[in-house]
Design a protein around this motif. Structure first.
Motif, PDB file in Angstrom:
ATOM      1  N   TRP A   1       1.052  -1.158   0.071  1.00 59.71           N
ATOM      2  CA  TRP A   1      -0.011  -0.245   0.271  1.00 59.71           C
ATOM      3  C   TRP A   1       1.101   1.084  -0.032  1.00 59.71           C
ATOM      4  CZ3 TRP A   1      -5.363   0.374  -0.157  1.00 59.71           C
ATOM      5  CH2 TRP A   1      -6.434  -0.227   0.040  1.00 59.71           C
ATOM      6  N   SER A   2       0.629   2.143  -0.504  1.00 56.72           N
ATOM      7  CA  SER A   2       1.191   3.642  -0.501  1.00 56.72           C
ATOM      8  C   SER A   2       0.754   4.899  -0.471  1.00 56.72           C
ATOM      9  CB  SER A   2       2.103   3.477  -2.059  1.00 56.72           C
ATOM     10  OG  SER A   2       1.186   3.305  -3.110  1.00 56.72           O
ATOM     11  N   GLN A   3       0.839   5.615   0.031  1.00 52.93           N
ATOM     12  CA  GLN A   3      -0.342   6.773  -0.137  1.00 52.93           C
ATOM     13  C   GLN A   3       1.480   8.221  -0.430  1.00 52.93           C
ATOM     14  OE1 GLN A   3      -1.638   7.006   3.511  1.00 52.93           O
ATOM     15  NE2 GLN A   3      -0.012   8.019   4.496  1.00 52.93           N
ATOM     16  N   ALA A   4       0.520   8.844  -1.268  1.00 54.51           N
ATOM     17  CA  ALA A   4       1.689  10.280  -1.492  1.00 54.51           C
ATOM     18  C   ALA A   4       0.149  11.579  -0.864  1.00 54.51           C
ATOM     19  CB  ALA A   4       1.855  10.198  -2.610  1.00 54.51           C
ATOM     20  N   VAL A   5       1.375  12.895  -0.448  1.00 53.57           N
ATOM     21  CA  VAL A   5       0.106  13.869  -0.275  1.00 53.57           C
ATOM     22  C   VAL A   5       0.836  14.861  -1.630  1.00 53.57           C
ATOM     23  CG1 VAL A   5       0.025  15.928   1.510  1.00 53.57           C
ATOM     24  CG2 VAL A   5       0.427  13.410   2.116  1.00 53.57           C
ATOM     25  N   VAL A   6      -0.360  15.033  -1.905  1.00 53.16           N
ATOM     26  CA  VAL A   6       0.114  16.533  -2.702  1.00 53.16           C
ATOM     27  C   VAL A   6       0.255  17.563  -2.786  1.00 53.16           C
ATOM     28  CG1 VAL A   6      -0.191  17.021  -5.517  1.00 53.16           C
ATOM     29  CG2 VAL A   6      -0.991  14.328  -4.617  1.00 53.16           C
ATOM     30  N   LYS A   7       1.332  18.699  -2.705  1.00 54.06           N
ATOM     31  CA  LYS A   7       1.109  19.542  -2.029  1.00 54.06           C
ATOM     32  C   LYS A   7       1.023  20.742  -3.412  1.00 54.06           C
ATOM     33  CE  LYS A   7       3.532  19.076   2.438  1.00 54.06           C
ATOM     34  NZ  LYS A   7       2.421  19.238   3.373  1.00 54.06           N
ATOM     35  N   GLU A   8       1.114  21.839  -2.740  1.00 57.50           N
ATOM     36  CA  GLU A   8       1.105  23.141  -4.293  1.00 57.50           C
ATOM     37  C   GLU A   8       2.668  23.402  -4.440  1.00 57.50           C
ATOM     38  OE1 GLU A   8       1.049  25.197  -7.196  1.00 57.50           O
ATOM     39  OE2 GLU A   8      -0.489  24.076  -6.805  1.00 57.50           O
TER      40      GLU A   8
ATOM     41  N   ARG B   1      -5.382  28.217  -3.144  1.00 59.09           N
ATOM     42  CA  ARG B   1      -4.474  26.841  -2.844  1.00 59.09           C
ATOM     43  C   ARG B   1      -2.714  28.578  -3.081  1.00 59.09           C
ATOM     44  NH1 ARG B   1      -3.177  24.554  -8.559  1.00 59.09           N
ATOM     45  NH2 ARG B   1      -2.092  26.423  -9.391  1.00 59.09           N
ATOM     46  N   TRP B   2      -1.689  27.912  -1.912  1.00 59.52           N
ATOM     47  CA  TRP B   2      -0.289  28.844  -1.917  1.00 59.52           C
ATOM     48  C   TRP B   2       0.645  27.580  -2.012  1.00 59.52           C
ATOM     49  CZ3 TRP B   2      -4.505  28.180   1.740  1.00 59.52           C
ATOM     50  CH2 TRP B   2      -4.157  27.449   2.641  1.00 59.52           C
ATOM     51  N   LYS B   3       1.617  27.907  -1.892  1.00 61.23           N
ATOM     52  CA  LYS B   3       2.704  26.772  -2.407  1.00 61.23           C
ATOM     53  C   LYS B   3       3.057  26.654  -0.565  1.00 61.23           C
ATOM     54  CE  LYS B   3       7.952  27.912  -2.292  1.00 61.23           C
ATOM     55  NZ  LYS B   3       9.275  28.525  -2.400  1.00 61.23           N
ATOM     56  N   GLY B   4       2.665  25.076  -0.654  1.00 57.01           N
ATOM     57  CA  GLY B   4       2.703  24.295   0.403  1.00 57.01           C
ATOM     58  C   GLY B   4       1.805  23.616   0.451  1.00 57.01           C
ATOM     59  N   ALA B   5       0.494  24.005   0.223  1.00 55.24           N
ATOM     60  CA  ALA B   5      -0.888  23.695   0.782  1.00 55.24           C
ATOM     61  C   ALA B   5      -1.362  22.447   0.190  1.00 55.24           C
ATOM     62  CB  ALA B   5      -1.888  25.019   0.122  1.00 55.24           C
ATOM     63  N   ASP B   6      -1.892  21.655   1.169  1.00 55.68           N
ATOM     64  CA  ASP B   6      -1.681  20.287   0.513  1.00 55.68           C
ATOM     65  C   ASP B   6      -3.042  20.405  -0.919  1.00 55.68           C
ATOM     66  OD1 ASP B   6      -1.144  20.007   4.431  1.00 55.68           O
ATOM     67  OD2 ASP B   6      -0.160  19.240   2.282  1.00 55.68           O
ATOM     68  N   LEU B   7      -3.614  20.030  -1.330  1.00 54.21           N
ATOM     69  CA  LEU B   7      -4.272  19.868  -2.507  1.00 54.21           C
ATOM     70  C   LEU B   7      -4.735  18.256  -2.699  1.00 54.21           C
ATOM     71  CD1 LEU B   7      -2.350  21.074  -6.272  1.00 54.21           C
ATOM     72  CD2 LEU B   7      -4.002  22.599  -4.196  1.00 54.21           C
ATOM     73  N   GLY B   8      -4.051  17.658  -2.439  1.00 55.68           N
ATOM     74  CA  GLY B   8      -4.923  16.359  -2.268  1.00 55.68           C
ATOM     75  C   GLY B   8      -4.033  15.249  -1.350  1.00 55.68           C
ATOM     76  N   ILE B   9      -4.725  13.869  -1.582  1.00 54.91           N
ATOM     77  CA  ILE B   9      -4.005  12.514  -0.533  1.00 54.91           C
ATOM     78  C   ILE B   9      -4.154  11.516  -1.907  1.00 54.91           C
ATOM     79  CG2 ILE B   9      -3.476  10.893   1.239  1.00 54.91           C
ATOM     80  CD1 ILE B   9      -4.340  12.868   2.948  1.00 54.91           C
ATOM     81  N   ILE B  10      -3.139  10.297  -2.629  1.00 46.55           N
ATOM     82  CA  ILE B  10      -3.112  10.008  -3.220  1.00 46.55           C
ATOM     83  C   ILE B  10      -3.049   8.232  -2.582  1.00 46.55           C
ATOM     84  CG2 ILE B  10      -2.620   8.603  -4.997  1.00 46.55           C
ATOM     85  CD1 ILE B  10      -1.358  11.227  -6.593  1.00 46.55           C
ATOM     86  N   VAL B  11      -3.657   7.664  -3.039  1.00 42.55           N
ATOM     87  CA  VAL B  11      -3.860   5.824  -1.578  1.00 42.55           C
ATOM     88  C   VAL B  11      -3.949   4.826  -3.049  1.00 42.55           C
ATOM     89  CG1 VAL B  11      -4.804   4.366   0.296  1.00 42.55           C
ATOM     90  CG2 VAL B  11      -5.284   7.684   0.178  1.00 42.55           C
ATOM     91  N   SER B  12      -3.234   4.004  -2.693  1.00 41.66           N
ATOM     92  CA  SER B  12      -3.276   3.242  -4.662  1.00 41.66           C
ATOM     93  C   SER B  12      -2.383   1.917  -3.713  1.00 41.66           C
ATOM     94  CB  SER B  12      -1.775   3.740  -5.298  1.00 41.66           C
ATOM     95  OG  SER B  12      -1.745   2.926  -6.069  1.00 41.66           O
ATOM     96  N   ILE B  13      -3.323   1.323  -3.923  1.00 43.18           N
ATOM     97  CA  ILE B  13      -2.444  -0.699  -4.003  1.00 43.18           C
ATOM     98  C   ILE B  13      -1.447  -0.553  -5.190  1.00 43.18           C
ATOM     99  CG2 ILE B  13      -2.640  -2.869  -4.216  1.00 43.18           C
ATOM    100  CD1 ILE B  13      -5.478  -2.587  -3.786  1.00 43.18           C
TER     101      ILE B  13
END
Length: 592
Positions: free
Chosen positions: A471-478, A533-545
């Motif tokens: 499993w993996s997750q990635a936090v997408v920031k601006e 949004r601004w530099k460093g803002a959390d836009l969303g999270i990707i979760v994947s198998i």
């Protein structure tokens, strides 16, 4: 820790304020998080969580309207296909939907995992997870009946039947996760919601990631049970120096180090040379995010750059090693310490974060650690957990473990006495489905039950099961500078890669638990249309198998698949940049 990263679980000080980031572009980020419908020609403050990272709590939009046919505080209706219909979201009939009439008498002594599962299946005590978003414990309501989420942001736009968001959310600035949570707990809509779902004579249980003594006072006044260790104890244990001393006591050593106070480069060099640490050093202060309070010093020039942050306080000075960091969560219970799966971290990838060394996700997979190293690391975590119990600490905590790649030695890194950013992965692993999610053992510590569990047997089974999960997750920031209003954003839900290789929205989804293979991913939106949004803002999270990183032989790198997913989600955002008119000062006069 010796690697320069943001604290897993996202410390409240881990991200600069929008104003600090926007200052570089000459645009006031005080607009960040205000609604698009609000005028932009007056002094604004940043949004709730605008000044902090949201990774441990998040999401966008301010509706708390229930989906059609769903009554707040009551089970949703079940159709003939055994699925709950809630705003187009197909939901399996999980613990939260079991009618109370099916509940048997509560057993107050729990002797095995089967009894634990039954206890939560018929639970009548309301449990609320409060935060900026429900991310950390999202999906836990599949196991725990009467568990709800109180969230500042709602990426499901009201369609998730267990998420409540206040309608009345005036634009204001929060300085920390604690500020957000305290604001929510005091909010009249939140208090009314909790009252409506709490039977008379029952004290609702409140769980949070970040809290302080003010949070304790609020819960005491309102008659809520804050199901966390005392803030004062947690604050004490959060010290890197205290963690080091406790670990040393129980045979869980840190990287070779000294705890000392130094006031010059010569004094530092003298002490480290005498203690065989050399002069290639890592210096940490007691408190704070490791990415911003960890200093790499190998010369007098390095010392001069960081000395103002070091002089005048006790610090931990470590020998710099070539290390491989892993994270693991555990729970200290009356029956002993239960250790979860080990996972690696995504750190500092410029595709995900603008911060060098910043934490931006986790992965768990069979080869995170070999069997021997896993056993050593697990034993260290159990020793530390048992020692925490002697201090009166009970419940959830996260530990960073460092593996010396040159010697294979295993060292204690940092202790985070709280729910962390890795919790979302921990609770979806095979161990969680074979038994129960790790956080349920935390809940049991704060329910009226007695545990007579075989913790050794649970740990042995979890160690075995941990070798089969990916499993993996990635936090997408601006990552770009400046401030912009979001006009369009990807929906929260399940996506898949089509025959042409494009990423396509498939359907709404409440969480990532129904993912089947690596062609599917779950995306949880944080900021949505109308947000800023601004530099460093959390836009969303990707979760994947499936993994998002690949091994390079000299570390790790994002895989081609991961980069494609990240780019695809970024491309789904359209924004209107905000500009400063010529001659304008402050935030007044800003316009799109």
């Amino acid at each position: 820790m010796t690697n320069n990263k943001d604290q897993s679980g996202v410390d409240s000080n881990s991200t600069p304020t929008p104003a600090q980031d926007a200052a570089e572009s000459g645009v006031s980020a005080a607009l960040a998080g205000t609604r698009a419908s609000e005028p932009v020609d007056q002094d604004f403050v940043s949004p709730p969580t605008g000044a902090i990272s949201l990774v441990d709590h998040r999401e966008a939009e301010d509706t708390d309207q229930p989906a059609q046919g769903v009554v707040p505080g009551r089970p949703a209706s079940v159709d003939e296909s055994n699925q709950v219909t809630a705003g187009g979201y197909g939901v399996g009939v999980d613990a939260k939907y079991v009618p109370s009439s099916m509940a048997g008498p509560t057993r107050r002594v729990l002797r095995n995992v089967s009894e634990v599962r039954h206890f939560f299946r018929v639970n009548d005590t309301p449990v609320f997870f409060v935060g900026a978003t429900p991310f950390n414990l999202l999906g836990l309501d599949r196991w725990v009946r009467n568990l709800s989420y109180i969230s500042f942001y709602d990426g499901w736009d009201g369609a998730h039947p267990r998420i409540f968001t206040p309608k009345n959310k005036p634009a204001r600035e929060f300085e920390s996760g604690e500020d957000i949570n305290n604001w929510l707990l005091r909010h009249h809509e939140v208090r009314a919601l909790i009252d409506s779902r709490t039977p008379q004579g029952t004290r609702p249980k409140i769980a949070l990631v970040f809290f302080n003594e003010e949070t304790e006072e609020i819960c005491e006044e309102l008659g809520y049970d804050l199901i966390l260790p005392k803030a004062q104890l947690r604050e004490m244990l959060d010290s890197k120096l205290i963690t080091t001393r406790l670990g040393n006591e129980v045979g869980a050593p840190s990287v070779p180090n000294i705890l000392t106070t130094v006031d010059s480069w010569d004094a530092l060099k003298k002490e480290t040379t005498e203690n065989n640490l050399g002069t290639d050093l890592v210096v940490q202060t007691a408190y704070g995010d490791s990415g911003k309070t960890t200093f790499f010093i190998n010369s007098e020039e390095d010392w001069d750059e960081y000395k103002d942050e070091i002089v005048g306080q006790e610090v931990k000075v470590m020998k710099r090693i070539n290390n491989f960091p892993v994270a693991v969560e555990a729970v200290r219970t009356d029956a002993g310490t239960i250790v979860g799966p080990f996972m690696t971290e995504l750190t500092g990838y410029p595709e995900l974060t603008p911060y060098r060394g910043g934490w931006c996700g986790n992965e768990t997979f069979p080869d995170v650690l070999d069997d021997e190293t896993r056993a050593i690391a697990s034993d260290m975590v159990r020793r530390l957990g048992d020692r925490l119990g002697e201090e009166g600490y009970m419940g959830f905590f996260e530990v960073d473990v460092l593996i010396d790649l040159d010697t294979k030695d295993v060292y204690l890194g940092e202790l985070n006495p709280r729910i962390s950013g890795a919790t979302s992965i921990t609770q979806v692993t095979a161990g969680a489905y074979a038994d129960v999610p790790l956080f349920l053992f935390h809940l049991l510590q704060y329910m009226d039950v007695e545990l007579q569990l075989d913790v050794d047997e649970i740990n042995e089974r979890w160690a075995e099961l941990a070798a089969v999960d990916v499993w993996s997750q990635a936090v997408v920031k601006e990552i770009s500078p400046g401030v912009a209003r979001i006009d369009k954003a990807p929906r929260t839900g399940q996506y898949f890669v089509d025959a042409d290789g494009g990423l396509v929205y498939r359907r709404p989804a409440l969480d990532w638990h129904q993912l089947q293979n690596s062609s599917e991913v779950f995306f949880m939106r944080i900021y949505g249309p109308g947000e800023f949004r601004w530099k460093g803002a959390d836009l969303g999270i990707i979760v994947s198998i499936g993994r998002l990183q690949r091994d390079t032989g000299n570390g790790t790198a994002l895989s081609i698949r991961a980069k494609h997913l990240i780019e695809s989600f970024r491309d789904m955002y359209t924004v209107t940049p905000l500009v400063r008119p010529a001659g304008a000062k402050g935030s007044a006069g800003l316009k799109a």
